[in-house]
Design a protein around this motif. Structure first.
Motif, PDB file in Angstrom:
ATOM      1  N   GLY A   1      44.268  37.840  37.000  1.00 13.86           N
ATOM      2  CA  GLY A   1      45.892  37.702  37.251  1.00 13.86           C
ATOM      3  C   GLY A   1      46.048  36.292  37.894  1.00 13.86           C
ATOM      4  N   ASN A   2      45.257  35.333  37.946  1.00  7.88           N
ATOM      5  CA  ASN A   2      45.587  34.189  38.734  1.00  7.88           C
ATOM      6  C   ASN A   2      46.597  33.289  37.972  1.00  7.88           C
ATOM      7  OD1 ASN A   2      44.161  32.427  36.661  1.00  7.88           O
ATOM      8  ND2 ASN A   2      42.279  33.493  37.506  1.00  7.88           N
ATOM      9  N   ALA A   3      47.028  32.336  38.607  1.00  8.64           N
ATOM     10  CA  ALA A   3      48.105  31.335  37.869  1.00  8.64           C
ATOM     11  C   ALA A   3      47.694  30.638  36.761  1.00  8.64           C
ATOM     12  CB  ALA A   3      48.698  30.359  38.870  1.00  8.64           C
ATOM     13  N   GLY A   4      46.394  30.725  36.625  1.00  6.75           N
ATOM     14  CA  GLY A   4      45.740  29.788  35.290  1.00  6.75           C
ATOM     15  C   GLY A   4      45.723  28.540  35.555  1.00  6.75           C
ATOM     16  N   TRP A   5      45.978  27.902  36.668  1.00  8.78           N
ATOM     17  CA  TRP A   5      46.016  26.555  36.984  1.00  8.78           C
ATOM     18  C   TRP A   5      44.586  25.979  36.850  1.00  8.78           C
ATOM     19  CZ3 TRP A   5      49.936  23.589  39.858  1.00  8.78           C
ATOM     20  CH2 TRP A   5      51.155  24.111  39.549  1.00  8.78           C
TER      21      TRP A   5
ATOM     22  N   ALA B   1      30.146  38.496  42.734  1.00  8.34           N
ATOM     23  CA  ALA B   1      31.246  39.622  42.753  1.00  8.34           C
ATOM     24  C   ALA B   1      32.274  39.521  43.380  1.00  8.34           C
ATOM     25  CB  ALA B   1      30.155  41.014  43.177  1.00  8.34           C
ATOM     26  N   GLY B   2      32.917  38.382  43.280  1.00  6.32           N
ATOM     27  CA  GLY B   2      34.157  37.967  43.886  1.00  6.32           C
ATOM     28  C   GLY B   2      34.182  38.355  45.345  1.00  6.32           C
ATOM     29  N   ALA B   3      35.448  39.065  45.664  1.00  6.40           N
ATOM     30  CA  ALA B   3      35.667  39.331  46.938  1.00  6.40           C
ATOM     31  C   ALA B   3      34.809  40.618  47.416  1.00  6.40           C
ATOM     32  CB  ALA B   3      37.257  39.863  46.890  1.00  6.40           C
TER      33      ALA B   3
ATOM     34  N   ARG C   1      44.756  38.521  49.315  1.00  4.10           N
ATOM     35  CA  ARG C   1      45.182  39.030  48.358  1.00  4.10           C
ATOM     36  C   ARG C   1      46.620  38.462  47.824  1.00  4.10           C
ATOM     37  NH1 ARG C   1      45.005  45.274  49.868  1.00  4.10           N
ATOM     38  NH2 ARG C   1      47.405  45.252  49.566  1.00  4.10           N
ATOM     39  N   GLY C   2      46.576  38.356  46.441  1.00  5.82           N
ATOM     40  CA  GLY C   2      47.791  37.461  46.018  1.00  5.82           C
ATOM     41  C   GLY C   2      48.468  38.560  44.862  1.00  5.82           C
ATOM     42  N   TYR C   3      49.641  38.175  44.268  1.00  4.44           N
ATOM     43  CA  TYR C   3      50.331  38.936  43.482  1.00  4.44           C
ATOM     44  C   TYR C   3      50.732  38.010  42.105  1.00  4.44           C
ATOM     45  CZ  TYR C   3      50.665  42.679  47.035  1.00  4.44           C
ATOM     46  OH  TYR C   3      50.513  43.536  47.931  1.00  4.44           O
TER      47      TYR C   3
ATOM     48  N   TYR D   1      53.773  43.828  37.026  1.00  2.00           N
ATOM     49  CA  TYR D   1      53.111  43.373  38.440  1.00  2.00           C
ATOM     50  C   TYR D   1      51.654  43.414  38.508  1.00  2.00           C
ATOM     51  CZ  TYR D   1      58.212  43.906  39.193  1.00  2.00           C
ATOM     52  OH  TYR D   1      59.535  43.941  39.145  1.00  2.00           O
ATOM     53  N   TRP D   2      51.136  42.679  39.115  1.00  2.00           N
ATOM     54  CA  TRP D   2      49.613  42.866  39.574  1.00  2.00           C
ATOM     55  C   TRP D   2      49.392  42.364  40.931  1.00  2.00           C
ATOM     56  CZ3 TRP D   2      46.138  38.584  40.403  1.00  2.00           C
ATOM     57  CH2 TRP D   2      44.829  38.944  40.456  1.00  2.00           C
ATOM     58  N   MET D   3      48.356  42.880  41.425  1.00  2.00           N
ATOM     59  CA  MET D   3      47.865  42.408  42.964  1.00  2.00           C
ATOM     60  C   MET D   3      46.339  42.320  42.707  1.00  2.00           C
ATOM     61  SD  MET D   3      46.053  43.152  45.723  1.00  2.00           S
ATOM     62  CE  MET D   3      45.978  44.812  46.018  1.00  2.00           C
TER      63      MET D   3
ATOM     64  N   ILE E   1      23.119  38.685  36.583  1.00  5.89           N
ATOM     65  CA  ILE E   1      24.207  38.259  37.225  1.00  5.89           C
ATOM     66  C   ILE E   1      25.304  39.400  37.656  1.00  5.89           C
ATOM     67  CG2 ILE E   1      26.274  36.813  36.656  1.00  5.89           C
ATOM     68  CD1 ILE E   1      24.210  34.897  35.215  1.00  5.89           C
ATOM     69  N   ILE E   2      25.343  39.619  38.895  1.00  6.12           N
ATOM     70  CA  ILE E   2      26.174  40.549  39.257  1.00  6.12           C
ATOM     71  C   ILE E   2      27.731  39.965  39.359  1.00  6.12           C
ATOM     72  CG2 ILE E   2      26.730  42.284  41.096  1.00  6.12           C
ATOM     73  CD1 ILE E   2      23.684  41.631  42.123  1.00  6.12           C
ATOM     74  N   GLY E   3      28.548  40.554  38.481  1.00  2.00           N
ATOM     75  CA  GLY E   3      29.834  40.423  38.411  1.00  2.00           C
ATOM     76  C   GLY E   3      30.183  39.580  37.085  1.00  2.00           C
TER      77      GLY E   3
ATOM     78  N   GLY F   1      33.284  33.125  46.985  1.00  4.57           N
ATOM     79  CA  GLY F   1      34.004  32.651  47.822  1.00  4.57           C
ATOM     80  C   GLY F   1      34.952  31.487  47.298  1.00  4.57           C
ATOM     81  N   HIS F   2      35.425  31.605  46.090  1.00  3.18           N
ATOM     82  CA  HIS F   2      36.156  30.146  45.685  1.00  3.18           C
ATOM     83  C   HIS F   2      37.587  30.340  45.957  1.00  3.18           C
ATOM     84  CE1 HIS F   2      32.297  30.338  43.355  1.00  3.18           C
ATOM     85  NE2 HIS F   2      32.324  28.929  42.968  1.00  3.18           N
ATOM     86  N   GLY F   3      38.094  31.508  46.583  1.00  2.44           N
ATOM     87  CA  GLY F   3      39.372  31.265  47.141  1.00  2.44           C
ATOM     88  C   GLY F   3      40.444  31.127  46.107  1.00  2.44           C
ATOM     89  N   HIS F   4      41.331  30.117  46.274  1.00  2.00           N
ATOM     90  CA  HIS F   4      42.454  29.793  45.371  1.00  2.00           C
ATOM     91  C   HIS F   4      42.034  29.091  44.360  1.00  2.00           C
ATOM     92  CE1 HIS F   4      45.696  30.585  48.697  1.00  2.00           C
ATOM     93  NE2 HIS F   4      44.466  30.875  49.429  1.00  2.00           N
ATOM     94  N   ILE F   5      40.824  28.587  44.317  1.00  2.00           N
ATOM     95  CA  ILE F   5      40.402  27.501  43.088  1.00  2.00           C
ATOM     96  C   ILE F   5      39.404  28.101  42.087  1.00  2.00           C
ATOM     97  CG2 ILE F   5      41.501  25.406  44.091  1.00  2.00           C
ATOM     98  CD1 ILE F   5      38.528  24.997  44.985  1.00  2.00           C
ATOM     99  N   GLY F   6      39.267  29.405  42.048  1.00  2.00           N
ATOM    100  CA  GLY F   6      38.004  29.936  41.457  1.00  2.00           C
ATOM    101  C   GLY F   6      37.977  29.590  40.081  1.00  2.00           C
ATOM    102  N   LEU F   7      39.261  29.817  39.357  1.00  2.15           N
ATOM    103  CA  LEU F   7      39.230  29.576  38.066  1.00  2.15           C
ATOM    104  C   LEU F   7      38.684  28.184  37.620  1.00  2.15           C
ATOM    105  CD1 LEU F   7      39.941  30.862  35.152  1.00  2.15           C
ATOM    106  CD2 LEU F   7      42.364  29.764  35.431  1.00  2.15           C
TER     107      LEU F   7
ATOM    108  N   ALA G   1      30.969  46.010  36.863  1.00  6.13           N
ATOM    109  CA  ALA G   1      31.569  47.468  37.126  1.00  6.13           C
ATOM    110  C   ALA G   1      32.695  47.734  36.384  1.00  6.13           C
ATOM    111  CB  ALA G   1      31.803  47.621  38.618  1.00  6.13           C
ATOM    112  N   GLY G   2      33.399  46.562  35.985  1.00  9.89           N
ATOM    113  CA  GLY G   2      34.760  46.943  34.940  1.00  9.89           C
ATOM    114  C   GLY G   2      34.608  46.548  33.803  1.00  9.89           C
ATOM    115  N   PRO G   3      35.602  46.198  33.049  1.00  9.51           N
ATOM    116  CA  PRO G   3      35.799  45.427  32.088  1.00  9.51           C
ATOM    117  C   PRO G   3      35.582  43.863  32.110  1.00  9.51           C
ATOM    118  CG  PRO G   3      38.028  46.384  32.115  1.00  9.51           C
ATOM    119  CD  PRO G   3      36.908  47.092  33.582  1.00  9.51           C
TER     120      PRO G   3
END
Ligand SMILES: Cc1cc2nc3c(=O)[nH]c(=O)nc-3n(C[C@H](O)[C@H](O)[C@H](O)COP(=O)(O)OP(=O)(O)OC[C@H]3O[C@@H](n4cnc5c(N)ncnc54)[C@H](O)[C@@H]3O)c2cc1C
Length: 438
Positions: free
Chosen positions: A52-56, A261-263, A282-284, A366-368, A14-16, A395-401, A40-42
């Motif tokens: 960093g999403n809104a957790g919704w 691998a997300g985006a 991109r979101g913040y 702050y996060w992006m 599984i990549i990502g 490609g889960h966009g705004h609702i991936g969580l 690739a990262g933690p």
């Protein structure tokens, strides 16, 4: 009982290890597969949108971002670099084909509705599925199921959002409408200018998405998954069968792979035979660290709130109060524009008047990050063209969580050749091979 020959031993890479990879790993293990996570990262680290999403866990988030008539606003997207949706001028030529598809996908209410029904199937029991996953990983307290609030200055502002709520209703979403008194009784921290609210009781939220992903990956490893810290760069196929995933200059032998691998999935998907219009929206976010520790002891929100006039979601989290939002189309490489995060910070003061102004700089973070977005608001979940041994899950966009919980189950079903529990046609990666109509 008859077991398929590979069912107990098939090795999947599984990549990502964002939320989609983490849940896919757990569900693949549950299906009896051998799992290696390549990240690739933690896991759940700041490089991932999942951090960093809104957790919704908004099971009602079935409306894709594009809506009828949006094309009229495109000049504003380009000319106002600080608007809630902005396209960087220099990036416009590159993103134009994606943008055309994005606008076309919301051209009519019928198209919005079609996508909404598909997304509803992906999302419908997201809070419960996440609660089960979090319980298995020993972090049940990170998932709250107390509903989400949408606040409007007036009932007519809610009615201006009519298409979205009308379509949600058709997909089975139900909610409670709140007049001013009831709204402020439910969420006393809210500014009095909000006079109308909608409470969606079926939804939930995560109190620390990064820690949640970390805990899911730790749980997968405790259940037998291997974890490799490396960048996956490609695949080795022989006669249409996957033999290995390439990472850090070496081959990881395997029978199957999942691109989660997300985006960053686009190049990998191309190597698996599919040129797909994956873009980053991109979101913040801004976090106010433990605002209850501030000298003034401000009144804090207890529920996640989306406010219509700021187009941002504020969520009480473990670490403090987080506000997340903004859509910036500028690609994967451009530097963040932190002015956008400052706008979110200022929104916090407008939404919750009890917070001290200005907010102490030392308490702010702050996060992006990169939403992985297909132009029609629907993720890609399905087999790759090069081989059924590779499964796309991005490609889960705004609702991936929220939608990762069911996505992981679907990935495991595809990997084990079982019939997927929902219709995957709307998420078929090959839908972009067809010409689109404006
Ligand atoms: C501001 C903002 C607010 C949001 N709010 C919400 C919300 O409230 N609710 C919701 O449901 N969704 C929300 N989202 C969307 C959600 O965060 C994403 O859709 C979701 O996190 C995507 O998960 P993922 O696992 O696909 O990707 P990611 O979380 O980005 O994970 C991908 C992982 O793959 C790794 N990777 C990339 N390339 C490679 C490679 N070649 N080799 C190895 N590893 C690689 C990366 O390091 C990363 O860890 C929001 C997003 C943003 C930006």
């Amino acid at each position: 009982m008859h077991l398929r020959p590979h069912a107990m031993t098939r090795h999947v890479v599984i990549i990502g290890a964002g939320i989609v990879g983490a849940v896919s790993a757990i569900e693949a293990l549950r299906a009896g597969l051998r799992v290696t996570l390549v990240e690739a990262g933690p896991a759940g680290g700041e490089q991932a949108a999942s951090y960093g999403n809104a957790g919704w866990l908004s099971s009602h988030s079935v409306i894709a971002p594009a809506e009828p008539g949006l094309w009229k606003k495109v000049p504003g997207f380009v000319l106002d670099p600080l608007g809630p949706l902005a396209i960087r001028m220099r990036y416009l030529p590159q993103v134009a084909p994606w943008l055309m598809r994005y606008l076309a996908s919301g051209w009519t209410e019928a198209r919005v509705e079609k996508t909404a029904h598909a997304l509803r199937a992906l999302l419908v029991d997201a809070p419960a599925l996440h609660h089960d996953l979090a319980s298995a990983a020993g972090v049940a307290a990170l998932i709250e199921r107390r509903g989400l609030l949408h606040a409007y200055p007036s009932r007519s502002d809610f009615e201006a959002d009519g298409l979205a709520w009308r379509v949600r209703h058709k997909t089975g979403v139900r909610w409670q409408e709140l007049q001013a008194d009831a709204l402020h009784a439910l969420e006393p921290a809210l500014h009095p200018r909000y006079q109308f609210g909608v409470w969606v009781g079926e939804a939930g939220h995560c109190r620390d998405p990064g820690a949640y992903v970390g805990a899911l990956v730790a749980h997968a490893c405790a259940q037998g998954a291997a974890s490799i810290c490396a960048q996956a760069t490609g695949f080795r196929f022989e006669s249409g069968r996957l033999r290995a995933v390439r990472a850090a200059g070496a081959d990881i032998g395997c029978d199957a792979a999942v691109i989660a691998a997300g985006a960053h999935s686009r190049a990998l998907a191309a190597l698996a035979g599919d040129l797909l219009p994956l873009e980053t929206e991109r979101g913040y976010h801004v976090i106010v660290d433990a605002p209850q520790m501030l000298p003034e002891r401000p009144q804090l929100p207890q529920l996640p709130v989306m406010v219509s006039d700021c187009k941002a979601g504020a969520t009480p989290m473990e670490r403090g109060l987080r506000i997340a939002g903004q859509v910036e189309i500028a690609g994967l490489k451009a530097a963040p524009n932190w002015r956008r995060a400052e706008i979110l910070r200022d929104h916090l003061l407008r939404i919750f008047p009890g917070l001290p102004a200005p907010l102490p700089a030392a308490s702010l973070h702050y996060w992006m990050g990169h939403r992985p977005s297909m132009p029609d608001g629907r993720p890609c979940i399905g087999y790759a063209s090069a081989s059924r041994d590779v499964v796309h899950a991005f490609g889960h966009g705004h609702i991936g969580l929220a939608s990762a919980a069911r996505t992981g189950r679907l990935v495991a079903q595809l990997l084990s050749d079982r019939t997927p529990e929902i219709d995957l046609a709307p998420f078929d990666p090959r839908r972009f091979a067809r010409p689109f109509a404006p």
